[in-house]
Design a protein around this motif. Structure first.
Motif, PDB file in Angstrom:
ATOM      1  N   TRP A 195      19.214 -31.252  28.501  1.00  0.00           N
ATOM      2  CA  TRP A 195      19.514 -30.461  29.691  1.00  0.00           C
ATOM      3  C   TRP A 195      18.291 -30.473  30.592  1.00  0.00           C
ATOM      4  O   TRP A 195      17.159 -30.461  30.102  1.00  0.00           O
TER       5      TRP A 195
ATOM      6  N   VAL B 187      16.741 -28.293  33.987  1.00  0.00           N
ATOM      7  CA  VAL B 187      16.923 -27.112  34.830  1.00  0.00           C
ATOM      8  C   VAL B 187      15.958 -27.187  35.999  1.00  0.00           C
ATOM      9  O   VAL B 187      14.735 -27.241  35.810  1.00  0.00           O
TER      10      VAL B 187
ATOM     11  N   ARG C  40      25.568 -26.220  38.774  1.00  0.00           N
ATOM     12  CA  ARG C  40      25.641 -27.042  37.573  1.00  0.00           C
ATOM     13  C   ARG C  40      26.406 -28.323  37.868  1.00  0.00           C
ATOM     14  O   ARG C  40      27.431 -28.303  38.546  1.00  0.00           O
TER      15      ARG C  40
ATOM     16  N   LEU D 116      21.198 -28.278  35.798  1.00  0.00           N
ATOM     17  CA  LEU D 116      21.384 -26.879  36.157  1.00  0.00           C
ATOM     18  C   LEU D 116      20.320 -26.462  37.164  1.00  0.00           C
ATOM     19  O   LEU D 116      19.214 -27.002  37.181  1.00  0.00           O
TER      20      LEU D 116
ATOM     21  N   LEU E 203      20.901 -17.636  32.419  1.00  0.00           N
ATOM     22  CA  LEU E 203      20.925 -19.014  31.934  1.00  0.00           C
ATOM     23  C   LEU E 203      20.298 -19.151  30.553  1.00  0.00           C
ATOM     24  O   LEU E 203      20.761 -19.962  29.730  1.00  0.00           O
TER      25      LEU E 203
ATOM     26  N   LEU F 296      27.697 -20.972  29.020  1.00  0.00           N
ATOM     27  CA  LEU F 296      27.170 -21.918  29.993  1.00  0.00           C
ATOM     28  C   LEU F 296      28.258 -22.344  30.968  1.00  0.00           C
ATOM     29  O   LEU F 296      27.990 -22.578  32.152  1.00  0.00           O
TER      30      LEU F 296
ATOM     31  N   TYR G 140      28.291 -19.939  33.846  1.00  0.00           N
ATOM     32  CA  TYR G 140      27.025 -19.662  34.533  1.00  0.00           C
ATOM     33  C   TYR G 140      27.155 -19.836  36.043  1.00  0.00           C
ATOM     34  O   TYR G 140      26.760 -18.961  36.823  1.00  0.00           O
ATOM     35  N   GLN G 141      27.691 -20.945  36.476  1.00  0.00           N
ATOM     36  CA  GLN G 141      27.770 -21.226  37.908  1.00  0.00           C
ATOM     37  C   GLN G 141      28.577 -20.154  38.639  1.00  0.00           C
ATOM     38  O   GLN G 141      28.141 -19.637  39.680  1.00  0.00           O
TER      39      GLN G 141
END
Length: 430
Positions: free
Chosen positions: A153, A155, A277, A282, A309, A325, A328-329
């Protein structure tokens, strides 16, 4: 060079990136942090300085607020000056006891870096991420001057020109979204003052807004509304001081403005990305949403993003549960628009409409004076303003760490620090 991999690559070592790295690392998630600035530059860059109640409580729960709460100051009042009248807004009382902490952002960053290193973490200072791409499995591949890092991932906590946001697939601009350019700018001033700023002062004036904000015992932050696109070269020290004193209605009981330590021109914009995302990419903070300084929401909303997050990433990486997750957006975009609405409403209170003829300005000023009284008097409007302004409520609790600290797998590779002699991040070769 051994191929480097990690669970989560955090790009940007501002408050959001550092808080996220703290929580992930403590939960047993392998994390790297890359920052384009040197440590010295990062720790001396003056930015925000007003922290919401909920943000400080979150940092306190993580054990990251000891110096903040020892050296910072609590503030629960602000005042609006309009037509010669000073309206005191006791938002601490109106909110039921929720107040701000005043603590310069560069000092908070210093504290977070020191705590991260004390815990055994390391940061790649002076190592900007030049590009982010996706491999055949959709996993991020980050490139720096020192090589390649593969992550599960990535970020982006790296600001409005985020390298991670630029890698979002789709139209040019990746994560771009609707934006507004306000019809004025703010001239920003960091200045020596003769005594501490007692409370934030907002001046609504026929010639434009002015603001006075606390920072430290002998330094204050000031703002002046200027026409959009104004150049700083037209504002020398005497002119800046005279205009601040006039619009703010400073008198013998107020701090005297001394040497101007730093001046700048802030182009007033608001923006919220369409997406936070894209697969395993992210965004958090200014990488996803830019808010004006009105209401001091930028740093605070960024930390709120990563508080959400962090738990979602830990569940996905450590527990294989991606449900949090997935939301999240949606959660954070809704919060971003709430923040934009609050900031915009405060800006409307503080500024007269652009192009308003002189003969109509008193009418507009009197309307704003009435609005100031409305948020200063007990009632639903005042309570709602006070709670939103001070950051009432709680951020999501940080996830618990693993029962047994994860052993360092054989074949670990390290990323050499650009500062020399240190380990910038711990990763595992695959």
């Amino acid at each position: 060079m051994t191929a480097r991999t990690t669970d989560v690559a955090v790009v940007g070592a501002g408050p959001a990136g550092l808080v996220l790295a703290h929580v992930l690392r403590r939960a047993g998630v392998r994390v790297t942090v890359h920052e384009r600035l040197s440590r010295a530059e990062l720790e001396r860059t003056a930015r925000a300085g007003v922290l919401e109640h909920r943000v400080v409580e979150y940092l306190r729960a993580l054990g990251l607020a000891d110096r903040l709460t020892a050296e910072g100051e609590r503030h629960g009042e602000c005042e609006v000056v309009c037509l010669g009248e000073k309206v005191l807004v006791d938002y601490g009382a109106l909110s039921g006891g929720v107040r701000h902490w005043v603590y310069p952002q560069q000092l908070l960053v210093r504290d977070l870096i020191a705590a991260y290193e004390k815990d055994g973490g390391a940061i790649a200072f002076g190592q900007p991420v030049e590009s982010v791409a996706l491999d055949g499995d959709g996993r991020p591949v980050l490139r720096t001057a020192d090589g390649e890092l593969r992550a599960d991932w990535a970020v982006g906590c790296d600001g409005a020109r985020s390298t991670v946001a630029a890698a979002f697939p789709g139209a040019p601009g990746g994560a771009d979204g609707p934006a507004r350019r306000y019809p004025y700018d703010w001239l920003t001033v960091l200045a020596r003052i003769s005594r501490p700023v007692g409370q934030i002062r907002y001046a609504v004036h026929a010639d434009g807004f002015a603001g006075m904000m606390p920072r430290t015992a002998d330094v204050g932050r000031f703002y002046l509304e200027v026409p959009a696109g104004e150049e700083l070269s037209g504002w020398d020290g005497p002119r800046v001081r005279a205009e601040l004193e006039r619009r703010l209605a400073l008198d013998a009981g107020d701090p005297a403005i001394g040497a101007l330590l730093e001046t700048g021109m802030l182009r007033m914009r608001g923006r919220v990305a369409h997406r936070m995302r894209a697969g395993r990419l992210l965004l958090a903070g200014d990488a996803a949403h830019t808010v004006t300084p009105s209401g001091a929401k930028g740093l605070n909303s960024a930390v709120a993003d990563v508080a959400d997050l962090a738990g979602a990433l830990v569940a996905a990486v450590r527990d294989g549960d991606g449900r949090a997750l997935d939301g999240y957006q949606e959660r954070r975009l809704e919060a971003a628009w709430e923040t934009q609405e609050f900031s915009d409403q405060l800006l409307e209170l503080l500024h007269l409409p652009a192009g308003l003829p002189p003969e109509q300005r008193e009418f507009a000023l009197r309307l704003r004076l009435r609005r100031a009284h409305r948020i200063a008097r007990p009632g639903p409007a005042a309570e709602a303003f006070a709670r939103a302004y001070a950051g009432a409520g709680e951020l999501p609790a940080a996830p618990a760490g693993p029962a047994v600290p994860p052993a360092r797998p054989a074949g670990d590779a390290v990323w050499p620090s650009a500062q020399g002699g240190g380990v910038a991040s711990r990763t595992t070769g695959r």
